[in-house]
Design an enzyme around this catalytic site. Structure first.
Site, PDB file in Angstrom:
ATOM      1  N   ILE A  11       0.621  -6.057   5.557  1.00 23.52           N
ATOM      2  CA  ILE A  11       0.616  -5.423   4.231  1.00 23.52           C
ATOM      3  C   ILE A  11       1.768  -5.934   3.370  1.00 23.52           C
ATOM      4  O   ILE A  11       2.114  -5.324   2.366  1.00 23.52           O
ATOM      5  CB  ILE A  11       0.639  -3.886   4.344  1.00 23.52           C
ATOM      6  CG1 ILE A  11       1.847  -3.389   5.148  1.00 23.52           C
ATOM      7  CG2 ILE A  11      -0.644  -3.385   4.996  1.00 23.52           C
ATOM      8  CD1 ILE A  11       2.006  -1.876   5.146  1.00 23.52           C
ATOM      9  N   GLU A  36       9.608   2.451   7.164  1.00 26.90           N
ATOM     10  CA  GLU A  36       9.764   3.694   6.409  1.00 26.90           C
ATOM     11  C   GLU A  36      11.159   4.290   6.430  1.00 26.90           C
ATOM     12  O   GLU A  36      11.564   4.972   5.485  1.00 26.90           O
ATOM     13  CB  GLU A  36       8.744   4.716   6.911  1.00 26.90           C
ATOM     14  CG  GLU A  36       7.372   4.373   6.376  1.00 26.90           C
ATOM     15  CD  GLU A  36       6.245   5.016   7.136  1.00 26.90           C
ATOM     16  OE1 GLU A  36       5.599   5.897   6.586  1.00 26.90           O
ATOM     17  OE2 GLU A  36       5.997   4.627   8.303  1.00 26.90           O
ATOM     18  N   GLY A  50       0.813  -1.213   0.000  1.00 28.65           N
ATOM     19  CA  GLY A  50       0.000   0.000   0.000  1.00 28.65           C
ATOM     20  C   GLY A  50       0.844   1.259   0.000  1.00 28.65           C
ATOM     21  O   GLY A  50       0.525   2.227  -0.665  1.00 28.65           O
ATOM     22  N   ASN A  53      12.456  -9.746  13.668  1.00 28.37           N
ATOM     23  CA  ASN A  53      12.738 -10.749  12.650  1.00 28.37           C
ATOM     24  C   ASN A  53      13.704 -10.144  11.635  1.00 28.37           C
ATOM     25  O   ASN A  53      13.295  -9.419  10.734  1.00 28.37           O
ATOM     26  CB  ASN A  53      11.441 -11.189  11.963  1.00 28.37           C
ATOM     27  CG  ASN A  53      11.703 -12.233  10.873  1.00 28.37           C
ATOM     28  OD1 ASN A  53      12.849 -12.665  10.679  1.00 28.37           O
ATOM     29  ND2 ASN A  53      10.656 -12.625  10.179  1.00 28.37           N
TER      30      ASN A  53
HETATM   31 MO1  MOS Z   1       2.867   4.502   5.573  1.00 29.16          MO
HETATM   32  S1  MOS Z   1       2.996   6.178   4.370  1.00 29.16           S
HETATM   33  O1  MOS Z   1       2.298   5.189   7.008  1.00 29.16           O
HETATM   34  O2  MOS Z   1       1.755   3.470   4.873  1.00 29.16           O
END
Ligand code: MOS
Length: 744
Positions: free
Chosen positions: A469, A703, A242, A629
């Site tokens: 995700i 991130e 995403g 991990n």
């Molecule tokens: Mo991230 S930009 O918080 O999916």
């Protein structure tokens, strides 16, 4: 705690489901009687719908209904969020506040203007192409940030910071840098398309959705349809990524859900790739003015970082480019500000490392320029200006090993071999450049719930609404239960991504691991307490033992010389399971500033004869607390490096300056890195637990790797070529020498 599980290289527990095709993504769901929606999308960027001619479309085979602004149910807008909605489990959030088909106004190209529902996907699409929309196009539109700034003064959007006297400190300084950096629109482009499959049963709404947050998506749909949250179920057991585009609901989800209610059948609606450039968010364009100054010794005395980002005419999304600037370096005089300007595009949203990714491109490029202006090595300059605490809040760091990251990565990279003279390092026809930049991301922990049951068959089940995700959350959930119960991973069932499971945060902000592990641990411990209570019932081998004296070891209940598999104790009593419901709060620690730190070192090779630029090597050292991990964690940084290369060299969603229409809204023309672009990568995970955040000391890693990479590439490019590219992407024409005009 069992350290044969936490911190150990672990393969994904759901890997088999994925590679055998059993993992179902949103659009893989085909409930009985399902129909297909296909959108009609605005072909002007600004104006009004003058009329819609649907005669041909209605006659097209298989068409069931066509929805548009004159034929769509009245729904409720999502209210302005209150409190801290991003991390709350009860909040409802959208970036685009306008409801689909709300009125006849068009404020961006690619906006939903009609929705055809038909019996098959092909019939829906064929009919959608036959819908003819007439527009009263606006005489002019705002196509770019530059046009927006010309049309109206940018709006101060808050989230700024000021300390000391940055203006006078700059004016009186010895060395100065004053430059503007820009970044273009980038789009998330997850492999899995945005998709909704919606159906209604007894007045309740059920949705399969490609979402990073089933709990918040449920809350949001409930507000829109005037339902209570328990009347809505949102499922997303698997997500094909995403990157932020799937954090909050977009119009297609409302459109599919409403259409399903109107026609009384399930509706599947997949957003076409072209509209994933318009109506499901993007990273906005940024314009960043940076001014830095040092004293004679190279100590920073002034930092100013003033940014403008594009937003839509309907919503005020702020890209917080200066979010890292206020605290990364020690400096008494700092100004950070954020402004927005409206353009005729869809509403932007968070894209992996929002704010910090474009912000650190600018800041860490400017820091490189500053180091050179002050006559210093870029690494030595950063160490000289290291900040012992968070000077923006006057808090100590919860844990900061940036200098260790610098040292380890510099050594692994071979930074000491760098000849500082521009263009001085060569191999054959190639010029070699070495560059570096810091990376940085805030560490969060949000509330979460989870339920764990220890089952009569000797297995355990953990259920939690949190999504995986693609980052490894299934595995981390299993590792958490395994480390506390001693059960092997293959005896632990993990069920995620369903809003009817205990509430959990969005998988975003790099906070899922730090937030969800404590809730799962809490639930596991409560289940063990209940299990020990059952163990003390009459007739068991533990009937005489105090619950406190019984332990659960390797899946066995143990007391003295008695050791019995826990499942046996339950099944003998005909008890299905011992259960615990966990609930943990967000990070309430106000004593410390919680951030993650790191650095990227990059080697580029520029062959001027054939204008070829390659990123040859990347060495990154990342300080994200305890690594749960390492396999998945390294994978996150490797992935972020690839995405960062895309940002540095290729990615740029362009809009025609004359009419605001998207130009390269497809995978052929929106360039992303391919295998041939891949550098050698080495990821060093420092693994210092940050115990102020949770009992494992885990912060989050999704991130941070995305930040700083583009600056490290730009700095390496400067070192190789002497060309300072301040405007992303670093496309080849920006490096090529403009041929001298030949005399006629
Ligand atoms: Mo991230 S930009 O918080 O999916």
């Amino acid at each position: 705690m069992n350290d044969t599980v936490i911190g150990v290289e672990t393969r994904r527990v759901e890997g088999r489901e994925k590679v055998t095709g059993h993992a179902k993504y949103a659009a893989d769901n085909h409930p009985e009687g399902m129909t297909f929606g296909y959108g009609v999308f605005s072909t002007v960027a600004s104006g009004k719908i003058a009329g819609i001619d649907m005669d041909d479309a209605r006659k097209s085979p298989g068409v069931i209904d066509i929805f548009h602004h004159d034929h769509f149910p009245a729904l409720f807008k999502v209210p302005q969020p209150m409190g801290s909605p991003v991390t709350s489990l009860s909040g409802a959030i959208v970036d685009e506040r306008r409801l689909p088909f709300e009125n006849d106004v068009v404020s961006y190209a690619g906006q939903f203007v009609a929705l055809v529902v038909a019996d098959t996907f092909e019939n829906a699409r064929a009919a959608a192409y036959k819908v003819r929309v007439r527009y009263d196009a606006a005489k002019s539109q705002v196509a770019t940030l530059a046009q927006g700034v010309k049309a109206a003064a940018p709006k101060d959007s808050g989230k700024g910071h000021r300390r000391g006297e940055p203006e006078s400190a700059f004016d009186g300084a010895v060395h100065r840098v004053d430059a503007v950096y820009t970044t273009p629109v980038e789009t998330h482009n997850p492999m899995e398309m945005h998709a909704t499959v919606a159906y209604w049963e007894a007045g309740n709404l059920h949705v399969y959705e490609a979402t990073q947050g089933v709990t918040v998506h449920r809350n949001t749909l409930a507000r829109v349809f005037g339902l209570t949250p328990d009347q809505v179920e949102v499922r997303a057991p698997y997500i094909g990524s995403g990157f932020g585009a799937k954090l909050w609901m977009w119009p297609h989800s409302v459109a599919a859900s409403a259409a399903s209610r109107e026609i009384g059948r399930p509706v599947q609606l997949v957003v076409p790739r072209a509209q994933m450039f318009t109506t499901t968010g993007h990273r906005p364009e940024t314009h960043q003015h940076i001014r830095l100054a040092t004293d004679a010794a190279g100590k920073l005395v002034s930092i100013r970082h003033e940014s403008i980002n594009s937003t839509s005419f309907t919503d005020g999304y702020v890209e917080t480019c200066g979010s890292v600037t206020s605290s990364l370096y020690s400096c008494p005089n700092v100004l950070v500000s954020h402004h927005t300007t409206q353009v005729n595009r869809g509403t932007p949203t968070s894209m992996r490392a929002p704010g910090a990714a474009p912000g650190l491109f600018a800041l860490e490029s400017a820091i490189d320029e500053m180091a050179l202006a002050a006559g210093q090595d870029p690494l030595a300059f950063r160490k000289l200006n290291y900040s012992q605490k968070d000077e923006s809040t006057d808090q100590p760091w919860s844990s900061n090993h940036l200098n260790d990251a610098y040292d380890q990565a510099a050594k692994a990279f071979g930074w000491e071999k760098r000849d500082a003279r521009v263009g001085s390092m060569r191999e054959g026809t190639e010029l070699i450049g070495y560059g570096m930049a810091a990376c940085n991301w805030e560490a969060f922990r949000t509330p979460s719930e989870a339920r764990v049951s220890l089952n009569a068959d000797g297995t355990a089940t953990v259920i939690c609404a949190v999504q995986d995700i693609g980052t490894g959350t299934y595995t981390i959930a299993a590792q958490t239960v395994a480390s506390i119960t001693g059960l092997p991973l293959d005896k632990i069932h993990v069920k995620l991504g369903d809003s009817s499971f205990p509430d959990a945060p969005v998988s975003g902000g790099s906070w899922a691991t730090a937030s969800v592990m404590p809730a799962i641990a809490d639930a596991t411990r409560k289940a063990i307490e209940q299990l020990k209570g059952y163990a003390g019932n009459p007739g068991t081998p533990f009937a005489d033992a105090k619950p406190d004296a019984i332990t659960l070891t390797g899946g066995n209940l143990v007391h003295g010389s008695n050791s019995v598999p826990f499942g046996e104790v339950l099944s003998k009593q005909r008890i299905a399971s011992a259960e615990g419901h966990g609930r943990t709060e967000g990070n309430g620690n106000k004593e410390f500033s919680f951030r993650s730190f790191g650095v990227h070192f990059v080697e580029v090779r520029w062959d001027p004869g054939i204008s070829r630029l390659r990123v040859a090597r990347v060495v990154s050292a990342i300080d994200v607390g305890r690594v749960i991990n390492p396999t998945a964690a390294r994978n996150q940084v490797d992935g972020a490096i690839v995405m960062g290369l895309g940002m540095a060299l290729f990615e740029q969603a362009e809009f025609d300056e004359r009419n605001g229409l998207p130009v390269n809204n497809n995978y052929a023309e929106y360039m992303v890195p391919v295998h041939a672009d891949q550098p050698e990568t080495q990821v060093i995970l420092l693994d210092y637990p940050d115990l102020h955040l949770n009992e494992w000391g885990a912060r989050g890693i999704g991130e941070i790797g995305m930040t700083g990479l583009a600056a490290a590439v730009a700095n390496a490019v400067y070192h190789a070529t002497g060309k300072r590219v301040r405007s992303l992407p670093i496309s080849l024409e920006k490096l090529m020498d403009v041929p001298a005009t030949r005399a006629a």
